[in-house]
Design a protein around this motif. Structure first.
Motif, PDB file in Angstrom:
ATOM      1  N   ALA A 185       0.826  -1.215   0.000  1.00 11.36           N
ATOM      2  CA  ALA A 185       0.000   0.000   0.000  1.00 11.36           C
ATOM      3  C   ALA A 185       0.859   1.264   0.000  1.00 11.36           C
ATOM      4  CB  ALA A 185      -0.944  -0.005   1.200  1.00 11.36           C
ATOM      5  N   ALA A 186       2.012   1.202   0.672  1.00 11.99           N
ATOM      6  CA  ALA A 186       2.904   2.361   0.742  1.00 11.99           C
ATOM      7  C   ALA A 186       3.783   2.494  -0.496  1.00 11.99           C
ATOM      8  CB  ALA A 186       3.781   2.255   1.995  1.00 11.99           C
ATOM      9  N   GLY A 187       3.709   1.525  -1.413  1.00 12.16           N
ATOM     10  CA  GLY A 187       4.527   1.586  -2.616  1.00 12.16           C
ATOM     11  C   GLY A 187       5.938   1.062  -2.422  1.00 12.16           C
ATOM     12  N   LEU A 188       6.212   0.448  -1.275  1.00 14.95           N
ATOM     13  CA  LEU A 188       7.549  -0.099  -1.021  1.00 14.95           C
ATOM     14  C   LEU A 188       7.745  -1.456  -1.691  1.00 14.95           C
ATOM     15  CD1 LEU A 188       7.789   0.830   2.760  1.00 14.95           C
ATOM     16  CD2 LEU A 188       8.896   1.981   0.830  1.00 14.95           C
ATOM     17  N   LEU A 189       6.654  -2.148  -1.957  1.00 18.08           N
ATOM     18  CA  LEU A 189       6.670  -3.410  -2.682  1.00 18.08           C
ATOM     19  C   LEU A 189       5.718  -3.277  -3.868  1.00 18.08           C
ATOM     20  CD1 LEU A 189       6.542  -6.003   0.259  1.00 18.08           C
ATOM     21  CD2 LEU A 189       8.504  -5.423  -1.188  1.00 18.08           C
ATOM     22  N   PRO A 190       5.929  -4.079  -4.921  1.00 11.31           N
ATOM     23  CA  PRO A 190       5.091  -3.949  -6.119  1.00 11.31           C
ATOM     24  C   PRO A 190       3.645  -4.364  -5.875  1.00 11.31           C
ATOM     25  CG  PRO A 190       6.557  -5.847  -6.309  1.00 11.31           C
ATOM     26  CD  PRO A 190       6.949  -5.119  -5.066  1.00 11.31           C
ATOM     27  N   GLN A 191       2.771  -3.828  -6.697  1.00 13.51           N
ATOM     28  CA  GLN A 191       1.358  -4.196  -6.664  1.00 13.51           C
ATOM     29  C   GLN A 191       1.192  -5.625  -7.178  1.00 13.51           C
ATOM     30  OE1 GLN A 191      -1.442  -2.314  -5.687  1.00 13.51           O
ATOM     31  NE2 GLN A 191       0.125  -1.000  -4.792  1.00 13.51           N
ATOM     32  N   ALA A 192       0.129  -6.275  -6.745  1.00 13.42           N
ATOM     33  CA  ALA A 192      -0.177  -7.632  -7.189  1.00 13.42           C
ATOM     34  C   ALA A 192      -0.688  -7.624  -8.621  1.00 13.42           C
ATOM     35  CB  ALA A 192      -1.234  -8.243  -6.274  1.00 13.42           C
ATOM     36  N   ARG A 193      -0.563  -8.765  -9.255  1.00 14.39           N
ATOM     37  CA  ARG A 193      -1.216  -9.034 -10.540  1.00 14.39           C
ATOM     38  C   ARG A 193      -2.520  -9.750 -10.197  1.00 14.39           C
ATOM     39  NH1 ARG A 193       2.116  -7.295 -14.863  1.00 14.39           N
ATOM     40  NH2 ARG A 193       4.074  -6.783 -13.846  1.00 14.39           N
ATOM     41  N   GLN A 194      -3.487  -9.680 -11.072  1.00 15.22           N
ATOM     42  CA  GLN A 194      -4.764 -10.342 -10.803  1.00 15.22           C
ATOM     43  C   GLN A 194      -4.979 -11.473 -11.784  1.00 15.22           C
ATOM     44  OE1 GLN A 194      -8.142  -7.778 -10.441  1.00 15.22           O
ATOM     45  NE2 GLN A 194      -9.589  -9.468 -10.447  1.00 15.22           N
ATOM     46  N   GLU A 246       9.678  -9.373  -9.876  1.00 16.12           N
ATOM     47  CA  GLU A 246       9.399  -8.006  -9.423  1.00 16.12           C
ATOM     48  C   GLU A 246       9.704  -7.848  -7.938  1.00 16.12           C
ATOM     49  OE1 GLU A 246       5.927  -6.788 -12.623  1.00 16.12           O
ATOM     50  OE2 GLU A 246       5.369  -7.004 -10.519  1.00 16.12           O
ATOM     51  N   LEU A 247       9.348  -8.850  -7.135  1.00 17.28           N
ATOM     52  CA  LEU A 247       9.672  -8.791  -5.710  1.00 17.28           C
ATOM     53  C   LEU A 247      11.187  -8.794  -5.503  1.00 17.28           C
ATOM     54  CD1 LEU A 247       7.012 -11.214  -4.214  1.00 17.28           C
ATOM     55  CD2 LEU A 247       7.146  -8.751  -3.859  1.00 17.28           C
ATOM     56  N   ALA A 248      11.883  -9.673  -6.211  1.00 16.00           N
ATOM     57  CA  ALA A 248      13.339  -9.759  -6.065  1.00 16.00           C
ATOM     58  C   ALA A 248      14.012  -8.449  -6.465  1.00 16.00           C
ATOM     59  CB  ALA A 248      13.885 -10.919  -6.892  1.00 16.00           C
ATOM     60  N   ASP A 249      13.584  -7.851  -7.586  1.00 11.62           N
ATOM     61  CA  ASP A 249      14.156  -6.570  -8.012  1.00 11.62           C
ATOM     62  C   ASP A 249      13.932  -5.498  -6.960  1.00 11.62           C
ATOM     63  OD1 ASP A 249      15.053  -7.621 -10.397  1.00 11.62           O
ATOM     64  OD2 ASP A 249      13.378  -6.830 -11.584  1.00 11.62           O
ATOM     65  N   CYS A 250      12.725  -5.458  -6.416  1.00 14.85           N
ATOM     66  CA  CYS A 250      12.389  -4.472  -5.396  1.00 14.85           C
ATOM     67  C   CYS A 250      13.266  -4.666  -4.159  1.00 14.85           C
ATOM     68  CB  CYS A 250      10.909  -4.595  -5.052  1.00 14.85           C
ATOM     69  SG  CYS A 250      10.335  -3.361  -3.892  1.00 14.85           S
ATOM     70  N   LEU A 251      13.397  -5.911  -3.720  1.00 15.75           N
ATOM     71  CA  LEU A 251      14.194  -6.202  -2.526  1.00 15.75           C
ATOM     72  C   LEU A 251      15.669  -5.890  -2.743  1.00 15.75           C
ATOM     73  CD1 LEU A 251      12.500  -9.541  -1.452  1.00 15.75           C
ATOM     74  CD2 LEU A 251      12.205  -7.282  -0.428  1.00 15.75           C
ATOM     75  N   ARG A 252      16.180  -6.162  -3.951  1.00 12.58           N
ATOM     76  CA  ARG A 252      17.591  -5.864  -4.248  1.00 12.58           C
ATOM     77  C   ARG A 252      17.880  -4.367  -4.148  1.00 12.58           C
ATOM     78  NH1 ARG A 252      17.682 -10.394  -7.470  1.00 12.58           N
ATOM     79  NH2 ARG A 252      16.522  -9.484  -9.199  1.00 12.58           N
ATOM     80  N   ASN A 253      16.878  -3.546  -4.394  1.00 13.86           N
ATOM     81  CA  ASN A 253      17.078  -2.092  -4.377  1.00 13.86           C
ATOM     82  C   ASN A 253      16.893  -1.459  -3.002  1.00 13.86           C
ATOM     83  OD1 ASN A 253      17.741  -1.725  -7.138  1.00 13.86           O
ATOM     84  ND2 ASN A 253      15.598  -2.056  -7.656  1.00 13.86           N
ATOM     85  N   LEU A 254      16.516  -2.261  -2.002  1.00 12.00           N
ATOM     86  CA  LEU A 254      16.392  -1.732  -0.640  1.00 12.00           C
ATOM     87  C   LEU A 254      17.780  -1.476  -0.060  1.00 12.00           C
ATOM     88  CD1 LEU A 254      13.615  -4.041   0.858  1.00 12.00           C
ATOM     89  CD2 LEU A 254      13.377  -1.650   0.171  1.00 12.00           C
ATOM     90  N   PRO A 255      17.893  -0.515   0.842  1.00 16.84           N
ATOM     91  CA  PRO A 255      19.201  -0.284   1.470  1.00 16.84           C
ATOM     92  C   PRO A 255      19.582  -1.478   2.353  1.00 16.84           C
ATOM     93  CG  PRO A 255      17.514   1.074   2.496  1.00 16.84           C
ATOM     94  CD  PRO A 255      16.874   0.398   1.334  1.00 16.84           C
ATOM     95  N   THR A 256      20.878  -1.693   2.499  1.00 15.31           N
ATOM     96  CA  THR A 256      21.338  -2.759   3.395  1.00 15.31           C
ATOM     97  C   THR A 256      21.186  -2.321   4.835  1.00 15.31           C
ATOM     98  OG1 THR A 256      23.603  -1.945   3.267  1.00 15.31           O
ATOM     99  CG2 THR A 256      22.971  -3.660   1.704  1.00 15.31           C
TER     100      THR A 256
END
Length: 54
Positions: free
Chosen positions: A14-23, A34-44
């Motif tokens: 909801a906050a945009g920190l993780l990708p939206q779901a597909r339906q 998409e989840l992996a890409d998002c997580l890779r871009n988080l700060p350590t």
């Protein structure tokens, strides 16, 4: 894959920190890539995991 509870996961989406779901029909699905890409871009972090129960 992420290690957070459902309510936290939903809050992050909801906050945009993780990708939206597909339906697909009545189901919400997330693409692993998409989840992996998002997580890779988080700060350590230097935080340690919480201690396990003894």
């Amino acid at each position: 894959m992420i290690g957070v509870g459902l309510s936290s996961f939903e809050r992050y989406v909801a906050a945009g920190l993780l990708p939206q779901a597909r339906q697909l029909g009545g189901s919400a699905l997330w693409l692993v890539e998409e989840l992996a890409d998002c997580l890779r871009n988080l700060p350590t972090s230097s935080l340690l995991p919480p201690p396990t129960g003894s």
